[in-house]
Every structure is written in structure tokens, then in C-alpha cells.
Design a protein around this motif. Structure first.
Motif, PDB file in Angstrom:
ATOM      1  N   LEU A   1      58.850  73.775 -51.939  1.00  0.00           N
ATOM      2  CA  LEU A   1      57.893  74.868 -52.085  1.00  0.00           C
ATOM      3  C   LEU A   1      56.458  74.361 -51.949  1.00  0.00           C
ATOM      4  O   LEU A   1      55.613  75.014 -51.322  1.00  0.00           O
TER       5      LEU A   1
ATOM      6  N   ARG B   1      52.105  83.687 -52.304  1.00  0.00           N
ATOM      7  CA  ARG B   1      53.407  84.093 -52.850  1.00  0.00           C
ATOM      8  C   ARG B   1      54.289  82.866 -53.086  1.00  0.00           C
ATOM      9  O   ARG B   1      55.015  82.797 -54.079  1.00  0.00           O
TER      10      ARG B   1
ATOM     11  N   LEU C   1      56.094  81.053 -56.686  1.00  0.00           N
ATOM     12  CA  LEU C   1      57.432  80.463 -56.825  1.00  0.00           C
ATOM     13  C   LEU C   1      57.347  78.992 -57.235  1.00  0.00           C
ATOM     14  O   LEU C   1      58.125  78.515 -58.056  1.00  0.00           O
ATOM     15  N   GLU C   2      56.393  78.294 -56.667  1.00  0.00           N
ATOM     16  CA  GLU C   2      56.200  76.882 -57.008  1.00  0.00           C
ATOM     17  C   GLU C   2      55.853  76.728 -58.486  1.00  0.00           C
ATOM     18  O   GLU C   2      56.398  75.859 -59.180  1.00  0.00           O
TER      19      GLU C   2
ATOM     20  N   GLU D   1      56.609  78.798 -60.883  1.00  0.00           N
ATOM     21  CA  GLU D   1      57.827  79.108 -61.650  1.00  0.00           C
ATOM     22  C   GLU D   1      58.776  77.916 -61.664  1.00  0.00           C
ATOM     23  O   GLU D   1      59.362  77.587 -62.706  1.00  0.00           O
TER      24      GLU D   1
END
Length: 161
Positions: free
Chosen positions: A79, A100, A104-105, A107
Motif C-alpha cells: 500500500l 484513498r 487503507l495504509e 488502517e
């Protein structure tokens, strides 16, 4: 499990606080990019020493690295690479995708930190947390890079009020 959640949340809050201090993000990322160190591992070492009063020994270091290895290799690093590749593009849509991917990274990083916090349990507070203990832990995590300029920046930042 509730204790692990509280520890993970405490570690996350600590990380945000330390990472946000002047020069720390750049220093940690420098050690990561230049020398292959893991930002979460460095923060974990500091957190254990400052907040938990725990000395990170070789077995604890190995256990922590093993706890995040798969998540780091399968999610965090890919990521990060994708986000960096997209963020540098001039196309606004690709930069939007980079934002976006960043979510995610982050998280994935938070999940890695939860695994690190869990890897330290059960632990018994051995002493009051201290700068000296945090420094010893960071030195253990960095090995040969313990005397790097970036490490000194991080240590000065955590010593500041």
C-alpha cells in the motif's frame, strides 16, 4: 482481549503524538527508507520504554517482528509503494486515489500496531517508564543504526516536554 485493545489504543495515541513532533516523522521515515527499519517497530520500542516501563529484549524483538511480518509484507508495504507512486503523479484522479490508498495504509499500520501491542502481552511493568529505557529499546530495534542522526532526532523529540 480488552486489555490488548486498551494497550493497542494507548500505543496508537502515543504513536500519533510522537510522530507529530517536529522532525520525528522525517527521521523515522528516513530510517525506514534508508536503512530498512520499520516505523511501527521503532515507535513500539519507544512506547514500551516510555509508557510501559518494559525493556525490549532480543526475544521480545523477535516476537514483535514475527507478529507483524505477514501484515507488513502483504498490506502495509505494498500500500505504501502504491500510494507513493500515485501521489507523485500530476493526474488529479490518481492523486485522489493516492489519498484513498493512504486511508487503507493507515488502517493497516494501526492493525500492525495492535499486533505489536498484543505481542508484548502479558507483560509486567518492570519499572517506571523512562527516556533511558526508551533509548535502550530503540537501540535494540535499530542495531547498527542506533547512532544514526535520525535516531538522535527522535530521542531528542521524546525527551522534550
Amino acid at each position: 482481549m480488552a486489555g490488548h485493545d486498551a494497550a493497542a489504543d494507548g500505543f496508537w495515541r502515543f504513536s500519533l503524538l510522537v510522530y507529530g513532533r517536529p522532525g520525528v516523522a522525517e527521521a523515522l521515515i528516513g530510517l525506514q527508507d534508508r536503512a530498512g527499519h520499520n516505523v511501527n517497530m521503532m515507535l513500539f520500542a519507544l512506547w514500551l520504554g516510555l509508557c510501559e516501563g518494559v525493556r525490549l529484549d532480543a526475544a521480545g524483538l523477535k516476537r514483535a517482528r514475527m507478529a507483524i511480518a505477514r501484515l507488513d509484507g502483504a498490506a502495509v508495504m505494498p500500500l505504501r509503494r502504491l500510494r507513493r507512486a500515485l501521489a507523485g503523479d500530476t493526474d488529479p484522479e490518481l492523486r485522489g486515489l493516492a489519498r484513498r490508498v493512504l486511508a487503507l495504509e493507515i488502517e493497516a499500520e494501526r492493525r500492525a500496531q495492535a499486533r505489536l501491542a498484543a505481542s508484548a502481552a502479558p507483560r509486567r511493568r518492570r519499572a517506571a517508564g523512562s527516556h533511558a529505557l526508551a533509548e535502550a529499546n530503540l537501540r535494540s530495534a535499530l542495531g547498527a543504526d542506533a547512532d544514526a542522526a535520525e535516531a538522535a532526532i527522535v530521542l531528542r523529540a521524546i525527551a522534550a516536554p
